[in-house]
Write an enzyme that holds these catalytic residues in place. Structure first.
Site, PDB file in Angstrom:
ATOM      1  N   HIS A 241      34.148  56.854  32.313  1.00 39.96           N
ATOM      2  CA  HIS A 241      33.799  55.667  32.984  1.00 39.96           C
ATOM      3  C   HIS A 241      32.251  55.846  33.453  1.00 39.96           C
ATOM      4  O   HIS A 241      31.300  55.079  32.934  1.00 39.96           O
ATOM      5  CB  HIS A 241      34.341  55.345  34.403  1.00 39.96           C
ATOM      6  CG  HIS A 241      35.767  55.231  34.295  1.00 39.96           C
ATOM      7  ND1 HIS A 241      36.483  54.067  33.993  1.00 39.96           N
ATOM      8  CD2 HIS A 241      36.749  56.092  34.721  1.00 39.96           C
ATOM      9  CE1 HIS A 241      37.834  54.378  34.017  1.00 39.96           C
ATOM     10  NE2 HIS A 241      37.991  55.590  34.625  1.00 39.96           N
TER      11      HIS A 241
HETATM   12  C1  BDR Z   1      35.811  55.347  38.822  1.00 43.81           C
HETATM   13  O1  BDR Z   1      36.629  55.870  40.133  1.00 43.81           O
HETATM   14  C2  BDR Z   1      36.494  57.205  39.840  1.00 43.81           C
HETATM   15  O2  BDR Z   1      37.615  57.957  40.049  1.00 43.81           O
HETATM   16  C3  BDR Z   1      35.706  57.531  38.688  1.00 43.81           C
HETATM   17  O3  BDR Z   1      34.820  58.531  39.129  1.00 43.81           O
HETATM   18  C4  BDR Z   1      34.790  56.263  38.582  1.00 43.81           C
HETATM   19  O4  BDR Z   1      33.670  56.269  39.172  1.00 43.81           O
HETATM   20  C5  BDR Z   1      36.598  54.569  37.984  1.00 43.81           C
HETATM   21  O5  BDR Z   1      37.373  53.659  38.603  1.00 43.81           O
END
Ligand code: BDR
Ligand code: CA
Length: 311
Positions: A241
């Protein structure tokens, strides 16, 4: 080359760690500071993990700040089920020696945005938006000074990943997200719709593993969170992500989206933290976000591998 000045606001998190490494590996960017917030794991661990990552990159002079230890109006929800107990499970790395700055992250954000020329600092929040919203609330004069905010959060057609309706970063602090989305700042959003197209696979992870000094650590992180995500999504790999934000600053042509209205749900228990994204422009609400929907995943992973290998 004039470097673009950025601040990464983060809760490392393996994917956060890759985003920080990508910024540190990129000569086009000047990382003014890393501001940490409670999110994937409590603040004490995110502030520690950010420093572990800077040291891994061989950049202990990077300024790392601790910020808010809980959301603006709610109890903290964490994500150890994804990121492990430390938040950075995978390879075991040494505890950091570099110091944590004594200034609070929110004060650093305000001071920096007031000091630097207006329109010269870009914020990359890749965590719950508590630090950013607190800074905006405390010092509204910083808003017109922000060049752009490029954040990871939300979802439209992809729904949520922490509840059926909400993505983690927005869900954890929806009141903060509302402040940021309503601020009137130039805003680019990397929602699940795009990050779920930025999936690891065997070849991509092996390329990471061979990407220089930091490669094995990066591969160990993706190996770790892949286990959870592969089962959850039934996909070959896992979404990477957070580096989408930094990659967008480096290679915006890899991404495409729409300038639309996005509102944050803060009232409903059922859909708390939902990003109500008017992709089809069916409301008359004014657009407030460049909401990204697609990525050239090959180009994204090539960029990451090429840059990580420089560290
Ligand atoms: C987001 O949530 C976190 O767990 C990850 O680092 C990312 O920023 C994804 O939903
Ligand atoms: Ca994150």
């Amino acid at each position: 080359m004039t470097k673009r000045k950025i601040i990464i606001d983060t809760d490392p998190g393996q994917d956060d760690a890759v985003a920080i490494l990508l910024a540190l590996a990129s000569p086009e960017l000047e990382l003014l500071g890393v501001t940490c917030v409670a999110g994937n794991v409590p603040l004490e661990l995110t502030a520690k993990n950010a420093r572990i990552v800077c040291e891994l990159a061989g950049r202990p002079e990077t300024r790392v700040f601790a910020g808010c230890d809980r959301p603006m109006a709610r109890k903290l929800v964490t994500a150890e089920h994804v990121h492990g107990k430390t938040g950075l499970d995978g390879i075991t790395l040494p505890d950091p020696i570099m110091p944590l700055e004594t200034q609070h992250a929110v004060d650093f954000l305000i001071e920096t945005l007031r000091r630097e020329p207006a329109g010269s600092v870009t914020l990359c929040p890749i965590a719950p938006l508590t630090n950013i919203a607190t800074a905006i609330q405390r010092a509204p004069d910083i808003v017109p000074r922000i060049a752009e905010i490029v954040l990871m959060g939300g979802g439209c057609f992809e729904g949520g990943n922490i509840t059926p309706a909400a993505e983690f970063n927005i869900y954890v602090d929806p009141e903060a997200a509302k402040i940021v989305f309503d601020a009137g700042v130039k805003l680019t959003v990397m929602p699940l719709d795009v990050t779920h197209k930025a999936l690891t696979n065997r070849a991509r992870v092996e390329a990471f593993r061979n990407a220089g000094r930091v490669g094995p650590a990066v591969a160990s992180w993706t190996d770790f969170f892949e286990r959870f995500d592969k089962e959850k999504y039934g996909s070959e790999g896992a979404p990477l992500h957070d580096p989408c934000t930094v990659a967008y600053l480096l290679r915006p042509e890899l991404f495409s989206g729409r300038f639309i209205n996005v509102e944050i749900e803060t009232g409903s228990d059922l859909t708390l933290g939902m990003t109500v994204a008017d992709w089809w422009r069916v409301s008359r609400r004014a657009p407030n976000a460049n909401f990204i929907g697609d990525v050239d995943a090959e180009g994204y992973f090539e960029l990451l591998t090429e840059r990580l290998a420089r560290l």
